[in-house]
Write a protein that holds these residues in place. Structure first.
Motif, short mmCIF file in Angstrom:
data_model
loop_
_atom_site.label_atom_id
_atom_site.label_comp_id
_atom_site.label_asym_id
_atom_site.label_seq_id
_atom_site.Cartn_x
_atom_site.Cartn_y
_atom_site.Cartn_z
N THR A 151 42.28 10.85 -1.20
CA THR A 151 41.98 10.48 -0.03
C THR A 151 42.63 10.69 1.04
N GLY A 152 44.29 11.31 0.34
CA GLY A 152 45.04 11.80 1.52
C GLY A 152 44.60 12.53 1.53
N ALA A 153 43.69 14.13 0.86
CA ALA A 153 43.22 15.11 1.76
C ALA A 153 41.95 14.64 2.29
N VAL A 154 41.78 14.19 1.99
CA VAL A 154 39.86 14.45 3.09
C VAL A 154 40.45 13.53 4.22
N LEU A 155 41.62 12.30 4.76
CA LEU A 155 42.66 12.08 5.85
C LEU A 155 43.04 13.48 6.56
N GLY A 156 43.19 13.94 5.72
CA GLY A 156 43.97 14.84 6.26
C GLY A 156 43.39 15.83 7.32
N ILE A 157 42.51 16.69 6.61
CA ILE A 157 40.76 17.41 6.70
C ILE A 157 40.56 15.88 8.10
N ALA A 158 40.58 14.67 8.05
CA ALA A 158 39.61 14.60 9.03
C ALA A 158 40.80 14.56 10.31
N VAL A 159 41.72 14.09 10.16
CA VAL A 159 42.20 14.37 11.54
C VAL A 159 42.84 15.30 11.86
N SER A 160 42.72 16.54 11.04
CA SER A 160 43.01 17.63 11.81
C SER A 160 41.68 17.86 12.48
N VAL A 161 40.51 17.87 12.23
CA VAL A 161 39.08 17.92 12.31
C VAL A 161 39.62 17.46 14.30
N ALA A 162 39.51 16.29 14.20
CA ALA A 162 39.70 15.62 15.52
C ALA A 162 40.93 16.25 16.69
N LEU A 163 41.71 16.36 15.99
CA LEU A 163 42.95 17.28 16.76
C LEU A 163 41.79 18.40 17.32
N GLY A 164 41.73 19.25 16.30
CA GLY A 164 40.87 20.50 16.77
C GLY A 164 39.86 20.06 18.02
N TYR A 165 39.27 19.27 17.24
CA TYR A 165 38.02 19.11 18.91
C TYR A 165 38.81 18.53 19.85
N GLY A 166 39.93 17.70 20.08
CA GLY A 166 40.93 17.29 21.26
C GLY A 166 41.17 18.84 21.78
N ILE A 167 42.05 19.35 21.57
CA ILE A 167 42.42 20.42 21.49
C ILE A 167 40.75 22.02 21.86
N TYR A 168 40.39 21.55 21.87
CA TYR A 168 38.83 22.43 22.25
C TYR A 168 38.57 21.41 23.51
N ARG A 169 38.48 20.09 23.96
CA ARG A 169 37.74 19.67 24.74
C ARG A 169 38.86 19.86 26.21
N GLY A 170 40.10 19.69 25.34
CA GLY A 170 41.09 20.45 26.43
C GLY A 170 41.38 18.50 26.87
N GLY A 171 41.81 17.34 25.89
CA GLY A 171 42.10 16.30 26.07
C GLY A 171 42.83 16.12 25.41
N VAL A 172 43.83 17.12 24.50
CA VAL A 172 44.99 16.41 23.60
C VAL A 172 45.70 18.18 23.57
#
Length: 570
Positions: A151-172
């Protein structure tokens, strides 16, 4: 759970950053065709990484116990090496990561090949994904419950994907330098715990036997189900009872990698000073190893006597044709143990395959015990003592045990001793008036031995006198046991204390002559290698010279002429 969350977040964000930088660059360049190929490369890399993780987990579960420990050790070492390389690499390249990736993407675009973007994304995700797979498998193997870890590994990867998408879109926007420094320090703690786990599984696999002395007992702090237990054992990987080699591995790794992670990037690393300090520590470790070896206590000569005096525990009893006669117990019974031998083939198959030799002494009559067999353990106090057994025939005259024992008997005597019946096989027609009696003394000897020093701890000797009537004609007949008694020696508290003291002395001897010196020498060797790397002169790169740049000619040397003295015209 927290450890796998950090792993998934850190590794996943690195891959997401690389993919996001390439995707943003392609979006600005309106290269949707290359963007599609990039996502294909990402998907293929993720598939391979998941297959590798599942394959390693299945392989680990299907192996026998010892092979499982071996595989877990290899996976742990590879995981520590990969995460250490990743921490050091990101520490050096985090600032220039975006510029390097956009430069490589621009070169690929100049070549006009969309496949190049797929290869770039594939290699980036594959590298981070393989690191994550190996690291997570090692974390799963060291954890008690796989569900929170997954569960911890899945949550960590999910948060990293969300942060990566936010950086890609320029909002984070996040401070990547600070992020990688903080997560690098946390990963160093997690990896140091994996070092302890790898050293433990290496010992369980039979690869590592040095440094197994317990250093500290943390059972009072690491209680199952508590928050501190989840933090110390689940996140940091520190066991409740760490041993010496585990503590040394944890401390050395954390000091070295922690220094690399936390050293300020704006300050140059003092290689020479650190190299000199490391060399001094290597020398001190070597000197400490020598002093420890020279001051080691001597090995014990043994753990008590090899001869046990047995006292009569069951009084002599006569029966049969000796009923009414008084049997006399021996005044002195002793069992001596000479040697023990372990059959490795039988021991490997789980059978009691060891033998022992010794002797039995009964009132001055010594009987050899040439082949005592057994080896199955019997609890003697707190010791699991191998126990050996043999039946022998001491050369004891019947008069010494039962004075007045009849040498000849009649049929009525035999019938009276046998409940009114004659023994099977005895023919009254061929018996005659009387028949001689042969007495045989047997001794069933059992001895329990300390497994470390082959010292006898307890023994029991069961004596039995068997009578056989031998008529002049016809078959002989066994009249059965006509006298029995038992002698034994039970281990006393003093005997057990002597054995424990000898074990402590032997352990101190082994620790001071082998374990601690070897550990210190290994540490000295590692420090010496690190010192050589730090003190090795670094070659400065040659600065290329443009062939079109004119080389200035050297200025002519100016020679000063000595001042001439003017003549005084006055």
């Amino acid at each position: 759970m927290l450890a796998t969350f950090i792993i998934g977040l850190r590794e996943g964000l690195e891959a997401a950053l690389i993919v996001g930088i390439i995707a943003a660059f392609l979006r600005r360049q309106n290269r949707t065709d290359a963007l599609r190929w990039m996502w294909i490369g990402v998907g293929v890399a993720i598939t391979i990484c998941v297959a590798v993780a599942v394959g390693l987990e299945i392989l680990s579960q299907d192996l026998p116990q010892r092979q499982q420990e071996m595989l877990e050790t290899v996976i742990g070492v590879v995981a520590v090496a990969m995460v250490t390389y990743m921490i050091v690499w990101m520490r050096r390249h985090a600032r220039d990561l975006k510029g390097d990736l956009e430069s490589a993407a621009a070169e690929a675009m100049d070549d006009g090949s969309a496949i190049a973007f797929a290869v770039m994304a594939f290699l980036a995700v594959l590298r981070e994904g393989l690191e994550t797979s190996v690291f997570l498998v090692a974390a799963f193997n060291s954890s008690q419950n796989a569900l929170p870890s997954a569960t911890g590994a899945v949550l960590g990867i999910a948060v990293s994907v969300a942060l990566g998408y936010g950086i890609y879109r320029g909002g984070v926007r996040i401070n990547l330098s600070r992020f990688f420094t903080v997560t690098g320090a946390l990963l160093a703690l997690v990896a140091a715990g994996l070092v302890m786990t790898a050293l433990r599984t290496a010992h369980e696999a039979g690869w590592l036997d040095v440094g197994q002395q317990q250093v500290v007992d943390l059972t009072w702090l690491v209680r199952p189900g508590t928050v501190q237990a989840s933090l110390i054992t689940g996140v940091l990987g520190i066991p409740a009872k760490p041993v010496l080699i585990e503590v040394l591995g944890w401390a050395i790794y954390l000091v070295v990698v922690g220094t690399v992670v936390l050293w300020p990037a704006s300050r140059p690393f003092p290689r020479r000073a650190v190299g000199l300090v490391t060399a001094a520590l290597a020398g001190l470790s070597a000197i400490a190893a020598l002093v420890t070896f020279l001051t080691a206590p001597a090995a014990p000569d043994g753990a008590g006597t090899r001869t046990l005096d047995a006292a009569i525990t069951t009084a002599p009893q006569s029966s049969g044709i000796l009923t009414g006669l008084t049997a006399r117990a021996p005044e002195h019974v002793a069992v001596t143990l000479d040697s023990t031998t372990v059959d490795s083939t039988a021991a490997a198959t789980g059978n009691a395959g060891s033998t022992a030799t010794g002797s039995l002494t009964t009132d001055g009559v010594t009987t050899a015990l040439p082949a005592m067999t057994g080896g199955a353990t019997t609890p003697v106090g707190t010791i699991a003592a191998p126990t050996y057994h043999q039946v022998v025939v001491p050369d004891l005259p019947i008069e010494q045990i039962v004075p007045g024992a009849p040498q000849r008997v009649t049929l009525p005597q035999i019938a009276a001793a046998n409940g009114g019946r004659l023994p099977v096989g005895l023919d009254p027609r061929k018996f005659g008036d009387t028949a001689p009696v042969i007495y045989a003394v047997s001794a069933d000897v059992t001895v329990s031995v300390d497994p470390d020093f082959a010292t006898p701890l307890a023994t029991e000797v069961s004596y039995a006198v068997t009578a056989t009537v031998t008529p002049a004609s016809g078959a002989a007949a066994v009249l059965g046991k006509v006298a029995t008694f038992t002698a034994a020696h039970q281990a006393t508290a003093a005997d057990l204390a002597t054995v424990e003291d000898a074990k402590d002395q032997q352990q101190a001897h082994d620790s001071r002559t082998v374990t601690i010196p070897v550990t210190l020498l290994v540490l000295a060797a590692l420090l010496a290698v690190a010192s050589a790397i730090l003190l090795w002169p670094r070659r400065r790169p040659d600065v290329p010279v443009d062939p079109g740049t004119p080389v200035p000619e050297p200025e002519p040397a100016v020679t000063e002429r000595p001042l001439e003295k003017k003549e005084n015209t006055r």
